[in-house]
Design an enzyme around this catalytic site. Sequence first.
Site, mmCIF file in Angstrom:
data_model
loop_
_atom_site.group_PDB
_atom_site.id
_atom_site.type_symbol
_atom_site.label_atom_id
_atom_site.label_comp_id
_atom_site.label_asym_id
_atom_site.label_seq_id
_atom_site.Cartn_x
_atom_site.Cartn_y
_atom_site.Cartn_z
ATOM 1 N N CYS A 1 0.837 -1.201 0.000
ATOM 2 C CA CYS A 1 0.000 0.000 0.000
ATOM 3 C C CYS A 1 0.875 1.256 0.000
ATOM 4 O O CYS A 1 1.490 1.557 -1.010
ATOM 5 C CB CYS A 1 -0.979 -0.060 1.162
ATOM 6 S SG CYS A 1 -2.414 0.963 0.890
ATOM 7 N N HIS B 1 -3.101 -5.356 1.728
ATOM 8 C CA HIS B 1 -2.399 -5.566 3.007
ATOM 9 C C HIS B 1 -2.430 -7.027 3.470
ATOM 10 O O HIS B 1 -3.208 -7.362 4.372
ATOM 11 C CB HIS B 1 -3.087 -4.744 4.103
ATOM 12 C CG HIS B 1 -2.943 -3.277 3.979
ATOM 13 N ND1 HIS B 1 -1.925 -2.573 4.585
ATOM 14 C CD2 HIS B 1 -3.696 -2.363 3.334
ATOM 15 C CE1 HIS B 1 -2.056 -1.297 4.313
ATOM 16 N NE2 HIS B 1 -3.117 -1.138 3.564
ATOM 17 N N GLU C 1 -0.628 -8.396 5.489
ATOM 18 C CA GLU C 1 -0.224 -8.470 6.907
ATOM 19 C C GLU C 1 -1.407 -8.426 7.866
ATOM 20 O O GLU C 1 -1.244 -8.694 9.049
ATOM 21 C CB GLU C 1 0.784 -7.351 7.236
ATOM 22 C CG GLU C 1 0.231 -5.930 7.302
ATOM 23 C CD GLU C 1 0.063 -5.247 5.949
ATOM 24 O OE1 GLU C 1 0.146 -5.937 4.909
ATOM 25 O OE2 GLU C 1 -0.151 -4.025 5.934
HETATM 26 N N1 GLN Z 1 -3.417 6.436 1.051
HETATM 27 C C1 GLN Z 1 -2.190 6.067 1.675
HETATM 28 C C2 GLN Z 1 -0.992 6.798 1.047
HETATM 29 O O1 GLN Z 1 -1.117 7.614 0.218
HETATM 30 C C3 GLN Z 1 -1.940 4.579 1.626
HETATM 31 C C4 GLN Z 1 -2.932 3.846 2.515
HETATM 32 C C5 GLN Z 1 -2.397 2.600 3.140
HETATM 33 O O2 GLN Z 1 -1.193 2.358 3.191
HETATM 34 N N2 GLN Z 1 -3.307 1.820 3.674
HETATM 35 O O3 GLN Z 1 0.098 6.527 1.392
#
Ligand code: GLN
Length: 201
Positions: free
Chosen positions: A84, A179, A181
């Site tokens: 992410c 994710h 994890e």
């Molecule tokens: N929107 C977040 C970002 O720009 C990422 C979100 C996340 O890691 N769950 O980093």
Amino acid sequence: MAGSGAPQVGVLALQGDFREHAAVLRGLGADVVHVRRPEELALIDGLVIPGGESSVMDKLSRTFGLADPLKDAIASGLPVYGTCAGLIMLADRILEGITGQQTLGGLDVEVRRNAFGSQLDSFETDIDIPVLGAEPVHAVFIRAPIVDSVGPNATALAALEDGRVVAVEQGNLLGTSFHPEVTGDIRFHAYFLEKVRTRAR
Ligand code: GLN
């Protein structure tokens, strides 16, 4: 590896859900190092960049003098897995970043931050990921980025039903929009640890 046989895996611990990654990695037999300072990069055979907020991670990594050593480590082949926000950090090109936002780069992809908008801020779905076996991966997306385009040096590992790419690989680098994890499905981390073990040998 320090002779113990257990790989030493760093988790970038500036911000975000690094504790969840540390727990999965320990469960798979890795020794975990929380990375906050450049010196700690010398201790590790691989690195996970967690989910969180990429713009904050970017600022903190530059403030703490970690960004340039991290770029050097990536360029010299350190296995790195980003989830992410971590995927955003690994992307060579970013869309919808905040003003001045930078990435470490390494993955020849363009990612779009917060690609699902407020309507579909967070959602879960099952995705086929052939490199991980026949059983689909239950993927959790939280204000997730999408991979808008994959350059010639990177490979898409998985996509949503509409074709949008959500997992990519390039040599020792691995990135997912979602994710693993937080779901208890350890296959992505196990796949990553194979890269770490192969390189550490
Ligand atoms: N929107 C977040 C970002 O720009 C990422 C979100 C996340 O890691 N769950 O980093």
